[in-house]
Enzyme design. Sequence first.
Site, mmCIF file in Angstrom:
data_model
loop_
_atom_site.group_PDB
_atom_site.id
_atom_site.type_symbol
_atom_site.label_atom_id
_atom_site.label_comp_id
_atom_site.label_asym_id
_atom_site.label_seq_id
_atom_site.Cartn_x
_atom_site.Cartn_y
_atom_site.Cartn_z
ATOM 1 N N TYR A 149 0.813 -1.211 0.000
ATOM 2 C CA TYR A 149 0.000 0.000 0.000
ATOM 3 C C TYR A 149 0.850 1.266 0.000
ATOM 4 O O TYR A 149 0.303 2.373 -0.094
ATOM 5 C CB TYR A 149 -0.943 -0.007 1.202
ATOM 6 C CG TYR A 149 -2.032 -1.039 1.071
ATOM 7 C CD1 TYR A 149 -3.293 -0.693 0.614
ATOM 8 C CD2 TYR A 149 -1.787 -2.369 1.377
ATOM 9 C CE1 TYR A 149 -4.285 -1.640 0.478
ATOM 10 C CE2 TYR A 149 -2.773 -3.331 1.233
ATOM 11 C CZ TYR A 149 -4.021 -2.959 0.787
ATOM 12 O OH TYR A 149 -4.995 -3.901 0.635
ATOM 13 N N LYS A 219 3.167 -14.091 6.400
ATOM 14 C CA LYS A 219 3.531 -15.052 5.349
ATOM 15 C C LYS A 219 5.052 -15.195 5.316
ATOM 16 O O LYS A 219 5.684 -15.221 4.272
ATOM 17 C CB LYS A 219 2.986 -14.565 3.995
ATOM 18 C CG LYS A 219 2.966 -15.615 2.909
ATOM 19 C CD LYS A 219 2.068 -16.790 3.223
ATOM 20 C CE LYS A 219 2.123 -17.800 2.086
ATOM 21 N NZ LYS A 219 1.446 -19.068 2.438
ATOM 22 N N ASP A 259 -2.402 -17.870 5.325
ATOM 23 C CA ASP A 259 -3.407 -18.707 4.693
ATOM 24 C C ASP A 259 -4.013 -19.693 5.680
ATOM 25 O O ASP A 259 -5.215 -19.990 5.633
ATOM 26 C CB ASP A 259 -2.845 -19.435 3.467
ATOM 27 C CG ASP A 259 -1.484 -20.046 3.704
ATOM 28 O OD1 ASP A 259 -0.651 -19.421 4.369
ATOM 29 O OD2 ASP A 259 -1.238 -21.160 3.215
ATOM 30 N N ASP A 283 -5.940 -6.570 5.236
ATOM 31 C CA ASP A 283 -7.040 -6.203 4.354
ATOM 32 C C ASP A 283 -7.897 -7.432 4.057
ATOM 33 O O ASP A 283 -9.130 -7.402 4.177
ATOM 34 C CB ASP A 283 -6.473 -5.611 3.067
ATOM 35 C CG ASP A 283 -7.518 -4.834 2.269
ATOM 36 O OD1 ASP A 283 -8.693 -4.798 2.678
ATOM 37 O OD2 ASP A 283 -7.159 -4.269 1.232
#
Length: 397
Positions: A149, A219, A259, A283
């Site tokens: 972002y 992640k 995930d 998000d």
Amino acid sequence: MRDWIRLENGQLQVPSQPTIPYIEGDGVGKDIWKTAQAVMDAAVEKVYKGKRRINWLEVLAGEKAQLALGTSLPDDTLAVIKNALVAIKGPLNTPVGEGQRSLNVALRQQLDLYACVRPISYVEGVPSPLKHPEKTEITIFRENTEDIYAGIEWEAGSAEVKEVIDFLTERMAVEQIRFPETSAIGIKPISREGSERLIRSAIDYALSQGLQKVTLVHKGNIQKFTEGGFRKWGYQLAKDEYGTALANGDLVIDDVIADNFLQQILLSPEKFQVVALTNLNGDYASDALAAQVGGIGIAPGANINYQTGHAIFEATHGTAPDIAGKNLANPCSLLLSSAMMFDYIGWSEVGELIKLAIRETIKSQKMTQDFAGQLGIASLSTTAFGQALIHLINGSD
């Protein structure tokens, strides 16, 4: 005379009649703001009986600002919000794929609102895809200023992207760009400082609420230095600054791959209390969690800098142009965000009254068409729903 909220010695100083700027918003913003303001004013009056009130000050952004001033984010709007510290806003539109940056992202970055805070909980009566949506009681702390972002990217085929790719392949010996001739390139900055201040805010919030567990979502198994850094810095921060809380069991820090987190919030949402995430993961997760309790139409949100005191509370949904001006939109996201705002400025009784009114009204199956349609019952207009809330507020003890 404007009476601004101030930050002194780390504490907000709130006058009895603070001036709070608001951005009406695009699309359904006009519908939900009018209703939400009436409900907020009624709750303040009920609690404080004229001894306190909000002086609302409209500032322009989005389509309204573009039409009036030729810019979607005027400097004056930023200046007023900087002075006021606390503001509230409806949804703002950003066209997809047209080169215009998100106004929401611009506000967060201009004011350095590094923590996106979204408490997710179920309201009885709201239709949900889960068998037990009441098990979802999670507060999200999403880093708000870094990650992709930051907006550092170059278009495929441009001279600039060729220069970047040449640098990466020739100077940095990067071999993983599979199709260099047709690739766009983006940069993902994640800093130790940015990660630490977000995670510190999440831990402080958990401890202040009597919650024990803070989970770092990342992640880092793939992005070892950015997402992995977020994880590593979070554990180190907890060890360095919250050692006593860790030792006596008041605080537990763990982590989960992003995930897997999205799977676990469906299977066992009760395992999580407060979660800290990088920007993009946050998000995804915030919208996914909102869906579990009925959708972003009932999900509150705030963007906060706990160091400077600046905070913007906002409706978390989009502008819904298909129903704009039709008096159909659900104002609950904006109203629940206002409850967060009142809690933030120390007027917690007002926030609790607004939340109570929403819970009791929806429980009695008085709701707008987004929920009523799923249940096959008659719906209320935006205005009528607001009137039902005010009726309950005025009749409360």
